[in-house]
Design an enzyme around this catalytic site. Sequence first.
Site, short mmCIF file in Angstrom:
data_model
loop_
_atom_site.label_atom_id
_atom_site.label_comp_id
_atom_site.label_asym_id
_atom_site.label_seq_id
_atom_site.Cartn_x
_atom_site.Cartn_y
_atom_site.Cartn_z
N HIS A 129 1.82 4.57 -2.89
CA HIS A 129 1.95 6.23 -2.59
C HIS A 129 3.22 6.60 -2.97
O HIS A 129 3.58 7.57 -3.63
CB HIS A 129 1.83 6.29 -1.15
N GLU A 170 -4.74 7.90 -2.61
CA GLU A 170 -5.08 6.31 -2.37
C GLU A 170 -5.48 5.65 -3.42
O GLU A 170 -5.54 4.34 -3.23
CB GLU A 170 -6.30 6.87 -1.53
N HIS A 205 0.93 -1.10 -0.10
CA HIS A 205 0.09 -0.10 -0.05
C HIS A 205 0.87 1.26 -0.01
O HIS A 205 0.73 2.29 -0.78
CB HIS A 205 -0.95 0.03 1.22
N GLU A 206 1.61 1.37 0.95
CA GLU A 206 2.53 2.38 1.10
C GLU A 206 3.27 2.67 -0.21
O GLU A 206 3.99 3.66 -0.44
CB GLU A 206 3.34 2.61 2.34
#
Length: 500
Positions: free
Chosen positions: A269, A295, A265-266
Amino acid sequence: MKDAISALRVLEHQNYAYRYAQSVINFDGETVAPADSADGRAEAIEVLSRAQFELLTAPSVDQLLDQADAAADAAPDGEQVHAEVRELRRTLSQIRPIPAEEYAAFERLTQEATAAWAKAKKASEFSVFAPYLEKLVAGRRRQAQQIAPDKDPYETLLDQYEKGLTIEKCDQFFATVRGAIVPLLEAIQTRGSAIRTDFLDQEWPVSGQRVLSQKVMELWGLDPQRCVLAESEHPFTDGFNTRDVRITTHYMPRDLLSNLYSVAHEGGHALYELHVDPKLDYTVLAGGASMSLHESQSRLFENMVGRSRGCIHLLWSAMQEQFGGQLAAVTEEELYRAANRAEPGLIRTEADELTYCLHIMVRYELEKALIHGELAVADLPAAWNAKYKEYLGLDVPDDAHGVLQDIHWAGGSFGYFPSYALGSAYAAQAMADLERSIDFDGMYASGDLAPLREALARRLWHYGNLKETSWLVESLCGGPFDPQYYVDYLTRKYTQLYNL
């Protein structure tokens, strides 16, 4: 005219320096600073934020912006100059109505509140955090009313994270998604094929999890010279510039997938931040254009890439190397199915794709009620627990697994949570469009995600905040946003997974 643009860039570089210093302080506080060090950070943040406020709100800035905007048409980078002026004016509209002392004091409060939240979560005691949250809610409500006296205060806060987002749009979006999720989840629970998960509940050495984290970063294509991984209570990403992006994870010894998908997830980003056009560095156009767009990238890499059969196949050998004994009786297909199971749980960051939006709806409804003054902070834990029972059918055992699980409110981020759900929907539509031009099976077979990275860079990443959010959403999605793509994606995926 050239002097005006040069002066604009000087202003932006000064603004960047203040932001950089505050980001370093925040990153340090979340990762390596001692538990009782919050007062020192709060002192520094208050001074820096006051200086930054005074820099941006000086009376001379308005004239400078007018002059730079007028000079932009004749400048070789005129589009960029116009966009810089646009974003600085937007920033001014959001901070100038707030008194300087109040602005700086609130920034200090977020440092104190974040430290209190960490202690409260560790002790699972909401009362430790409650006095700070009361001040945060009152402060954000007051600021929203100062910025737009005639506008719903929560709507003003929504707009700060996603331009043009309204309560009506949120309500319509969530109603559409919930209308699909609830019956699909009921079908899974009543007649879905069983998915094996027993092997997940065992000790997974953190040393092996760290190696797996690096494998994910390598697969994502994150340059270790420009992106580092640290540890924090709540995973996050901070982009300083296109050569310095920092992500964090949290290792749980009895949960292999938690860290794996936090890094995935990160890492999404981080890819966005690292691929912004470097010419936008140190300006207000650097970084992602909105939180929903940001997101969309984290959710895309966490779920649509990270939980795909192709990606799990690429990670399987590394998992075998680190946890071969524990996975000896597990097949690659069983891991894929376990990683994609739909099973209501208490923790948002560990939620499956199907139930994830229900977690967001809980937070959306509660924070909206807090800002509207319809829910008292003292009543928040009970309201949270009731929502989890209603939406997910779960009893919340304690505050740490309930109202204290997220850091966002401690940082004053009210209006942020809907971005996660919208981002998931943007990602689903983008992937549906990208599948027309990218051979995903071939991409996974090669072990190189470059085709996907290059496509996303062309559609979104490269622009930073240069273009308006609405333009970027269409560019990413391949057309006007339509939440039906997200509904169709979830329906198709979970119908196949559970043989409905």
